[in-house]
Design an enzyme around this catalytic site. Structure first.
Site, PDB file in Angstrom:
ATOM      1  N   TYR A 159     -16.768  17.994  12.629  1.00 36.42           N
ATOM      2  CA  TYR A 159     -18.104  18.540  12.877  1.00 36.42           C
ATOM      3  C   TYR A 159     -18.493  18.143  14.301  1.00 36.42           C
ATOM      4  O   TYR A 159     -18.995  17.057  14.559  1.00 36.42           O
ATOM      5  CB  TYR A 159     -19.097  17.988  11.854  1.00 36.42           C
ATOM      6  CG  TYR A 159     -20.526  18.447  12.031  1.00 36.42           C
ATOM      7  CD1 TYR A 159     -20.825  19.786  12.281  1.00 36.42           C
ATOM      8  CD2 TYR A 159     -21.585  17.552  11.949  1.00 36.42           C
ATOM      9  CE1 TYR A 159     -22.130  20.210  12.438  1.00 36.42           C
ATOM     10  CE2 TYR A 159     -22.900  17.963  12.103  1.00 36.42           C
ATOM     11  CZ  TYR A 159     -23.167  19.288  12.350  1.00 36.42           C
ATOM     12  OH  TYR A 159     -24.469  19.704  12.511  1.00 36.42           O
ATOM     13  N   ASN A 179     -18.701  24.511   6.416  1.00 33.19           N
ATOM     14  CA  ASN A 179     -19.884  23.678   6.662  1.00 33.19           C
ATOM     15  C   ASN A 179     -20.874  24.008   5.550  1.00 33.19           C
ATOM     16  O   ASN A 179     -21.437  25.107   5.519  1.00 33.19           O
ATOM     17  CB  ASN A 179     -20.478  23.979   8.047  1.00 33.19           C
ATOM     18  CG  ASN A 179     -21.739  23.170   8.323  1.00 33.19           C
ATOM     19  OD1 ASN A 179     -22.525  22.899   7.427  1.00 33.19           O
ATOM     20  ND2 ASN A 179     -21.939  22.788   9.577  1.00 33.19           N
ATOM     21  N   GLU A 214     -20.927  18.610   7.337  1.00 35.24           N
ATOM     22  CA  GLU A 214     -22.362  18.424   7.084  1.00 35.24           C
ATOM     23  C   GLU A 214     -22.630  18.032   5.633  1.00 35.24           C
ATOM     24  O   GLU A 214     -23.378  18.693   4.907  1.00 35.24           O
ATOM     25  CB  GLU A 214     -23.186  19.657   7.483  1.00 35.24           C
ATOM     26  CG  GLU A 214     -23.452  19.717   8.979  1.00 35.24           C
ATOM     27  CD  GLU A 214     -24.802  20.342   9.333  1.00 35.24           C
ATOM     28  OE1 GLU A 214     -24.817  21.545   9.649  1.00 35.24           O
ATOM     29  OE2 GLU A 214     -25.820  19.630   9.289  1.00 35.24           O
ATOM     30  N   ASP A 258     -25.773  28.091   5.551  1.00 35.49           N
ATOM     31  CA  ASP A 258     -25.856  29.051   6.663  1.00 35.49           C
ATOM     32  C   ASP A 258     -24.476  29.339   7.277  1.00 35.49           C
ATOM     33  O   ASP A 258     -24.363  30.207   8.138  1.00 35.49           O
ATOM     34  CB  ASP A 258     -26.883  28.619   7.719  1.00 35.49           C
ATOM     35  CG  ASP A 258     -26.840  27.141   8.066  1.00 35.49           C
ATOM     36  OD1 ASP A 258     -25.989  26.416   7.515  1.00 35.49           O
ATOM     37  OD2 ASP A 258     -27.668  26.710   8.884  1.00 35.49           O
ATOM     38  N   HIS A 259     -23.454  28.654   6.811  1.00 35.98           N
ATOM     39  CA  HIS A 259     -22.073  28.936   7.228  1.00 35.98           C
ATOM     40  C   HIS A 259     -21.284  29.504   6.037  1.00 35.98           C
ATOM     41  O   HIS A 259     -21.527  29.115   4.888  1.00 35.98           O
ATOM     42  CB  HIS A 259     -21.357  27.666   7.677  1.00 35.98           C
ATOM     43  CG  HIS A 259     -21.926  27.020   8.896  1.00 35.98           C
ATOM     44  ND1 HIS A 259     -21.283  27.021  10.111  1.00 35.98           N
ATOM     45  CD2 HIS A 259     -23.074  26.336   9.087  1.00 35.98           C
ATOM     46  CE1 HIS A 259     -22.020  26.355  11.003  1.00 35.98           C
ATOM     47  NE2 HIS A 259     -23.107  25.931  10.406  1.00 35.98           N
ATOM     48  N   ASN A 287     -18.984  24.254  16.801  1.00 39.13           N
ATOM     49  CA  ASN A 287     -20.225  24.508  17.539  1.00 39.13           C
ATOM     50  C   ASN A 287     -19.964  25.106  18.926  1.00 39.13           C
ATOM     51  O   ASN A 287     -20.689  24.825  19.891  1.00 39.13           O
ATOM     52  CB  ASN A 287     -21.079  23.241  17.633  1.00 39.13           C
ATOM     53  CG  ASN A 287     -22.006  23.079  16.430  1.00 39.13           C
ATOM     54  OD1 ASN A 287     -22.622  24.051  15.980  1.00 39.13           O
ATOM     55  ND2 ASN A 287     -22.116  21.875  15.899  1.00 39.13           N
ATOM     56  N   ASP A 322     -16.430  22.913  12.014  1.00 39.49           N
ATOM     57  CA  ASP A 322     -17.537  23.500  12.773  1.00 39.49           C
ATOM     58  C   ASP A 322     -17.447  22.961  14.190  1.00 39.49           C
ATOM     59  O   ASP A 322     -17.825  21.826  14.446  1.00 39.49           O
ATOM     60  CB  ASP A 322     -18.861  23.122  12.093  1.00 39.49           C
ATOM     61  CG  ASP A 322     -20.066  23.685  12.827  1.00 39.49           C
ATOM     62  OD1 ASP A 322     -19.874  24.313  13.891  1.00 39.49           O
ATOM     63  OD2 ASP A 322     -21.196  23.497  12.338  1.00 39.49           O
TER      64      ASP A 322
END
Length: 259
Positions: free
Chosen positions: A108, A7, A34, A249-250, A151, A149
Site C-alpha cells: 500500500y 484494497n 487498507e 472504492d477499489h 497510488n 495499491d
DNA sequence: ATGCCTTGTGGTACAAGA
C-alpha cells in the site's frame, strides 16, 4: 494458480463482501490493502474457515496489509528493507510471502496527498525502498510479483480525465519515474482486461457518482518478473465487486497463472 | 439501476482517502 489484489478499505467493514468474494472468485492467493485494524482485530477465524492461511501486518486505523493463501504461506516478511518512516512512524504498508513457490508482496504505497507535501517526498522515498526490495528478491527463476495499491496511474490513459490532474499526485513525472525504475529492474506491468468500457480502472471515488460515470483510475497494479509475467494466462478487473451497498472504492485485480 | 462518500476514532466532529 489465481492471484489477486484488493484494497478493501477496512477489512472489518468489508468482511461480508470479502468472504463472499473469496467464495465466488476463489483466488489461491489474495493480497489485501487498507486493513484499518490491528493484527489482533483482524478477522482471522472467518477467513481461515474458507481455507486460507493469513499473514497480516496492521497497527490500527490507518494502512495495514495482508496476504491470504491456500497455496502455502512461507518466509513472511513484514515491511521493506530500510523502509522510510513518516513522522517517526514506520507504517504497515508492505508484507511479503512465498505461496506455492511464488514470491508475492502486498503493498500500500503512500498517497502523497499533494506535490510538495512532506507525504509526497515520503511516497518517493518509500518507492525507492520498494525498488531495493525488488532488486534483492526478483532475480533467478522464481515467479515474483509486487501487487497492490500503488497510488500511481502509470499513463495518462489510466485516469478518466487527465486535464483534471494538473495539480495532483498519482500522475506526476517523479511518481511515474519510480514505476519506470521498477520496470527497469525487470518487472512488467501486468495490465488487466476491463470487463466493461475500454479502460481497466481499479478505483472509483465514492463521491459524485464516479462509478456510474466510470470516472476511474488504474492505480492497483501487478508488477511481475519474467517468470511470473510469462505464466500469466489471464488478468481482469472484477468491477462487479465495486457495485452496490457496502463496496470498497477499489475493485479486485485478478491474475491467472499457468503455474 | 452501479446512484450523489466512507471509515475508524473519539466524542456529538474530524482526518484521511486519491
Amino acid at each position: 494458480m489465481r492471484i489477486a489484489t484488493w484494497n478493501v478499505n477496512s477489512v472489518t467493514a468489508r468482511l461480508p463482501r470479502l468472504l463472499g468474494w473469496l467464495s465466488s472468485a476463489q483466488p489461491d492467493v489474495l493480497c489485501v490493502q487498507e486493513l484499518k485494524c490491528t493484527d489482533e482485530a483482524f478477522p482471522r477465524a472467518e477467513i481461515a474457515e474458507l481455507g486460507y492461511d493469513v499473514a497480516c501486518h496492521g497497527t490500527g486505523r490507518w494502512n495495514g496489509v495482508a496476504i491470504l493463501s491456500k497455496a502455502g504461506l512461507d518466509d513472511v516478511t513484514r515491511g521493506l528493507t530500510d523502509q522510510p518512516a513518516y513522522e517517526d512512524v514506520t507504517e504497515p504498508r508492505a508484507i511479503g510471502a512465498t505461496c506455492g513457490g511464488v514470491r508475492v508482496w502486498s503493498v500500500y504505497v503512500p498517497n502523497g496527498r499533494e506535490p510538495g507535501h512532506a507525504h509526497y517526498a515520503y511516497k518517493l522515498r518509500w518507492l525507492e525502498a520498494l525498488q531495493a526490495t525488488v532488486l534483492a528478491e526478483s532475480g533467478a527463476g522464481r515467479p515474483f510479483a509486487v501487487l497492490g495499491d500503488f497510488n500511481i496511474a502509470p499513463t495518462d490513459e489510466d485516469v478518466w480525465d487527465i486535464s483534471l490532474f494538473t495539480e495532483s499526485t498519482h500522475v506526476t513525472e517523479p511518481e511515474r519515474k519510480a514505476l519506470a525504475m521498477l520496470r527497469e529492474t525487470g518487472l512488467t506491468d501486468v495490465v488487466p482486461r476491463a470487463l466493461k468500457y475500454d479502460r481497466p480502472y481499479t478505483y472509483w471515488d465514492y463521491r459524485q457518482l464516479a462509478f456510474p460515470k466510470n470516472n476511474g483510475m488504474r492505480i492497483d497494479l501487478v508488477y511481475a518478473n519474467p517468470a511470473f509475467a510469462g505464466a500469466v494466462s489471464d488478468a481482469y478487473v472484477d468491477r462487479e465487486e465495486r457495485k452496490g451497498k457496502g463496496a470498497s472504492d477499489h475493485a479486485p485485480v485478478v491474475v491467472d497463472l499457468t503455474v
